[in-house]
Design a protein around this motif. Structure first.
Motif, PDB file in Angstrom:
ATOM      1  N   ALA A  76       0.828  -1.209   0.000  1.00 36.13           N
ATOM      2  CA  ALA A  76       0.000   0.000   0.000  1.00 36.13           C
ATOM      3  C   ALA A  76       0.860   1.255   0.000  1.00 36.13           C
ATOM      4  O   ALA A  76       0.574   2.226  -0.715  1.00 36.13           O
ATOM      5  CB  ALA A  76      -0.934  -0.015   1.207  1.00 36.13           C
ATOM      6  N   VAL A  77       1.923   1.269   0.802  1.00 44.46           N
ATOM      7  CA  VAL A  77       2.813   2.437   0.845  1.00 44.46           C
ATOM      8  C   VAL A  77       3.554   2.583  -0.476  1.00 44.46           C
ATOM      9  O   VAL A  77       3.690   3.694  -1.012  1.00 44.46           O
ATOM     10  CB  VAL A  77       3.782   2.323   2.034  1.00 44.46           C
ATOM     11  N   ALA A  78       4.020   1.466  -1.028  1.00 40.12           N
ATOM     12  CA  ALA A  78       4.769   1.524  -2.290  1.00 40.12           C
ATOM     13  C   ALA A  78       3.903   2.028  -3.435  1.00 40.12           C
ATOM     14  O   ALA A  78       4.386   2.716  -4.345  1.00 40.12           O
ATOM     15  CB  ALA A  78       5.330   0.143  -2.620  1.00 40.12           C
ATOM     16  N   GLU A  79       2.611   1.688  -3.392  1.00 37.68           N
ATOM     17  CA  GLU A  79       1.708   2.060  -4.482  1.00 37.68           C
ATOM     18  C   GLU A  79       0.964   3.360  -4.223  1.00 37.68           C
ATOM     19  O   GLU A  79       0.157   3.784  -5.057  1.00 37.68           O
ATOM     20  CB  GLU A  79       0.674   0.942  -4.677  1.00 37.68           C
ATOM     21  N   ALA A  80       1.215   4.006  -3.105  1.00 40.82           N
ATOM     22  CA  ALA A  80       0.439   5.184  -2.717  1.00 40.82           C
ATOM     23  C   ALA A  80       0.464   6.251  -3.806  1.00 40.82           C
ATOM     24  O   ALA A  80       1.519   6.600  -4.337  1.00 40.82           O
ATOM     25  CB  ALA A  80       0.972   5.757  -1.411  1.00 40.82           C
ATOM     26  N   ARG A  81      -0.724   6.777  -4.108  1.00 40.06           N
ATOM     27  CA  ARG A  81      -0.859   7.810  -5.127  1.00 40.06           C
ATOM     28  C   ARG A  81      -0.820   9.214  -4.541  1.00 40.06           C
ATOM     29  O   ARG A  81      -1.060  10.200  -5.237  1.00 40.06           O
ATOM     30  CB  ARG A  81      -2.171   7.607  -5.896  1.00 40.06           C
ATOM     31  N   VAL A  82      -0.530   9.301  -3.250  1.00 38.48           N
ATOM     32  CA  VAL A  82      -0.420  10.587  -2.565  1.00 38.48           C
ATOM     33  C   VAL A  82       0.893  10.607  -1.803  1.00 38.48           C
ATOM     34  O   VAL A  82       1.486   9.555  -1.530  1.00 38.48           O
ATOM     35  CB  VAL A  82      -1.596  10.806  -1.585  1.00 38.48           C
ATOM     36  N   PRO A  83       1.401  11.800  -1.441  1.00 38.96           N
ATOM     37  CA  PRO A  83       2.645  11.853  -0.661  1.00 38.96           C
ATOM     38  C   PRO A  83       2.467  11.192   0.708  1.00 38.96           C
ATOM     39  O   PRO A  83       1.466  11.394   1.388  1.00 38.96           O
ATOM     40  CB  PRO A  83       2.907  13.360  -0.509  1.00 38.96           C
ATOM     41  N   VAL A  84       3.461  10.403   1.101  1.00 44.21           N
ATOM     42  CA  VAL A  84       3.482   9.792   2.428  1.00 44.21           C
ATOM     43  C   VAL A  84       4.719  10.308   3.160  1.00 44.21           C
ATOM     44  O   VAL A  84       5.836  10.204   2.649  1.00 44.21           O
ATOM     45  CB  VAL A  84       3.522   8.256   2.354  1.00 44.21           C
ATOM     46  N   THR A  85       4.506  10.885   4.333  1.00 41.26           N
ATOM     47  CA  THR A  85       5.585  11.351   5.195  1.00 41.26           C
ATOM     48  C   THR A  85       5.633  10.458   6.420  1.00 41.26           C
ATOM     49  O   THR A  85       4.599  10.171   7.019  1.00 41.26           O
ATOM     50  CB  THR A  85       5.338  12.800   5.642  1.00 41.26           C
ATOM     51  N   ALA A  86       6.819  10.001   6.796  1.00 40.48           N
ATOM     52  CA  ALA A  86       6.957   9.141   7.970  1.00 40.48           C
ATOM     53  C   ALA A  86       7.905   9.778   8.975  1.00 40.48           C
ATOM     54  O   ALA A  86       8.912  10.380   8.603  1.00 40.48           O
ATOM     55  CB  ALA A  86       7.470   7.767   7.566  1.00 40.48           C
ATOM     56  N   LEU A  87       7.558   9.625  10.260  1.00 41.40           N
ATOM     57  CA  LEU A  87       8.426  10.096  11.325  1.00 41.40           C
ATOM     58  C   LEU A  87       8.615   8.971  12.334  1.00 41.40           C
ATOM     59  O   LEU A  87       7.645   8.453  12.896  1.00 41.40           O
ATOM     60  CB  LEU A  87       7.822  11.317  12.030  1.00 41.40           C
ATOM     61  N   LEU A  88       9.870   8.599  12.562  1.00 39.82           N
ATOM     62  CA  LEU A  88      10.229   7.624  13.586  1.00 39.82           C
ATOM     63  C   LEU A  88      10.258   8.343  14.924  1.00 39.82           C
ATOM     64  O   LEU A  88      11.081   9.230  15.129  1.00 39.82           O
ATOM     65  CB  LEU A  88      11.591   7.017  13.246  1.00 39.82           C
ATOM     66  N   ILE A  89       9.340   7.980  15.847  1.00 39.13           N
ATOM     67  CA  ILE A  89       9.233   8.727  17.104  1.00 39.13           C
ATOM     68  C   ILE A  89       9.672   7.905  18.310  1.00 39.13           C
ATOM     69  O   ILE A  89       9.644   8.407  19.435  1.00 39.13           O
ATOM     70  CB  ILE A  89       7.800   9.226  17.336  1.00 39.13           C
ATOM     71  N   GLY A  90      10.085   6.666  18.120  1.00 38.02           N
ATOM     72  CA  GLY A  90      10.480   5.822  19.240  1.00 38.02           C
ATOM     73  C   GLY A  90      11.226   4.599  18.753  1.00 38.02           C
ATOM     74  O   GLY A  90      12.247   4.711  18.079  1.00 38.02           O
ATOM     75  N   GLU A  91      10.700   3.433  19.085  1.00 35.47           N
ATOM     76  CA  GLU A  91      11.358   2.203  18.653  1.00 35.47           C
ATOM     77  C   GLU A  91      11.042   1.915  17.188  1.00 35.47           C
ATOM     78  O   GLU A  91       9.892   2.003  16.753  1.00 35.47           O
ATOM     79  CB  GLU A  91      10.910   1.030  19.520  1.00 35.47           C
ATOM     80  N   GLY A  92      12.074   1.521  16.471  1.00 36.61           N
ATOM     81  CA  GLY A  92      11.908   1.095  15.087  1.00 36.61           C
ATOM     82  C   GLY A  92      12.385  -0.339  14.969  1.00 36.61           C
ATOM     83  O   GLY A  92      13.529  -0.594  14.593  1.00 36.61           O
ATOM     84  N   GLY A  93      11.503  -1.262  15.324  1.00 45.58           N
ATOM     85  CA  GLY A  93      11.891  -2.653  15.382  1.00 45.58           C
ATOM     86  C   GLY A  93      11.655  -3.405  14.092  1.00 45.58           C
ATOM     87  O   GLY A  93      10.537  -3.833  13.795  1.00 45.58           O
TER      88      GLY A  93
END
Length: 453
Positions: free
Chosen positions: A360-377
């Motif tokens: 879904a993220v790879a095919e997203a037709r809109v901008p996606v912004t991500a923020l790592l706010i804690g654990e990234g497991g």
């Protein structure tokens, strides 16, 4: 305020300016397509009793400031059943919505397909599904409000097929109506509350709150923000971690700012989706749409610091796909020690669920912004990351595997965990150097959200 007793009361519950569309069907002849004995007489009696000429009333109205096409079911007309005439009316309503770029809101109360019209009635479900697909392809939102009862094909098309599904308390909701269920079936399973608990309904809303809730949803889904959402500022530590072990310790502190604080900082108003539409919910993942300070809408999918379950990944994928269809940019907040790895998570399809979100993220037709706010497991965190558009807060880490687990996998003594954490290069500044994240966000100055350094 009590639940509406008929189609007109349901309309009055949500709007003050309903304008009915002209009927789309011709005059009903005799006993219908099957020549069902007495069906014509039953229709006439139902019309006299209910004051409606069919099981649906279609038109337009303003709900909370947003104009929408409204389809309200009249259960007093042959149990709100769907036949050819009802299918024609709903088809015309969807066509009107597409022609005028309006969202569609359905106020359901139906027992399903009209058996006195046989397969000519049942195939209306395909017709309605086709209209819904055209409206979906046009980028217009569809919302459903489930009244009592909502069963059969009406639930399986106009109800469950909507983008956002609300329900009135105590409403009977299920594919099987009361007269066709197994005798030993648990009646509690066929309720709005049960459908909500199992991820098929987004919210159960009291009648007195329905207008406000529905109006909020309509406003949020029809006013998309332009361009990507800026990454939020850091709300916790702003100094870089000196070691990998320090980065991990900071991310695991109980007092560290979590998703709710970030969402409250970014949005002035929110409405949340609930459930994966496959039988599951995950309280550790928050998904929905929110109003930015400029009045426009962005979508969000936020992990809350717990191990993410398959339902959480599927709900996030549902959110990203819906936002894409409506042209609404997405913000994801990453914070999980990893994907849930217990036996139940495996039986629920952890791998396929993660794959679905990656897709879904790879095919997203809109901008996606991500923020790592804690654990990234590991992959359970990476699934919410946006390739090339991910930032990190200073009190976070991202790792291919937790340092304790890496130490065990490598058959090293436990005292080497700190060394392993450094070797994994999981600190935010390491992630920038490795090209995994674009930058580390700083403390908020006075002004609107957003602030990567």
């Amino acid at each position: 305020m009590t639940a509406p007793a008929n189609a007109r009361e349901a309309l009055a519950l949500v709007t003050d300016d309903f304008t009915e569309l002209p009927a789309a069907e011709g005059p009903y002849e005799g006993d219908g397509p099957l020549g069902w004995p007495g069906h014509g007489r039953a229709r006439a009696e139902a019309a006299a009793r209910s004051g409606a000429s069919e099981s649906v009333v279609c038109g337009t109205g303003t709900v909370g400031g947003t104009r929408t096409v409204l389809v309200s079911f009249e259960f007093g007309f042959l149990g709100g059943s769907i036949g050819e005439a009802a299918g024609a009316r709903v088809t015309a309503a969807h066509a009107h919505a597409r022609a005028h770029r309006l969202p569609v809101t359905v106020l359901l109360a139906t027992g399903g397909s009209r058996m006195q019209e046989g397969m000519r009635a049942l195939v209306q479900l395909q017709r309605l599904a086709g209209e819904s697909a055209l409206t979906r392809a046009a980028g217009l939102p569809q919302l459903a409000v489930l009244r009592d009862p909502t069963t059969g094909g009406g639930w399986a098309t106009l109800g469950a097929g909507s983008d956002v599904v609300l329900a009135l308390p105590g409403a009977q909701v299920g594919f099987a109506g009361a007269r066709v269920r197994p005798r030993d079936a648990d009646p509690a399973a066929y309720t709005a509350e049960s459908q909500f608990a199992h991820g098929h309904v987004d919210a159960v809303v009291p009648p007195g709150e329905l207008r406000a809730v529905l109006g909020r949803w309509l406003a949020l889904l029809t006013r998309p923000a332009e361009g990507p959402v800026p990454p939020p500022y850091a709300l916790g530590d702003t100094e870089p971690a000196a070691t990998g072990r320090e980065a991990v310790a900071r991310a695991r502190r109980p007092e560290r700012p979590r998703a709710d604080r970030y969402l409250a900082e970014v949005f002035t108003e929110r409405a949340e989706l609930s459930g994966d539409r496959a039988g599951g919910t995950d309280p550790g993942v928050r998904c929905g749409f929110g109003r930015l300070p400029d009045g426009r809408t962005a979508a969000y999918a936020a992990q809350c610091g717990t191990a993410t379950r398959p339902a959480g990944f599927r709900t996030a994928a549902r959110l990203v796909r819906l936002a894409g269809r409506l042209g609404i940019p997405v913000l994801t907040l990453i914070d999980t020690p990893g994907a849930a790895n217990d036996a139940e998570a495996e039986r629920a399809g952890a791998g396929p669920a993660i794959a679905e979100l990656f897709g879904a993220v790879a095919e997203a037709r809109v901008p996606v912004t991500a923020l790592l706010i804690g654990e990234g497991g590991s992959g359970g965190a990476l699934a919410l990351a946006a390739p090339g558009h991910t930032w990190a807060t200073p009190d976070a880490y991202f790792s291919v595997i937790a340092p304790e687990l890496a130490t065990a996998v490598l058959k090293r003594p436990p005292e080497e965990v700190d060394v392993t954490a450094d070797r994994l290069r999981l600190r935010p500044d390491d992630l920038v150097e490795l090209g995994v994240v674009r930058g580390v966000v700083g403390a908020p100055p006075a002004g609107p959200p957003g602030g990567a350094r």
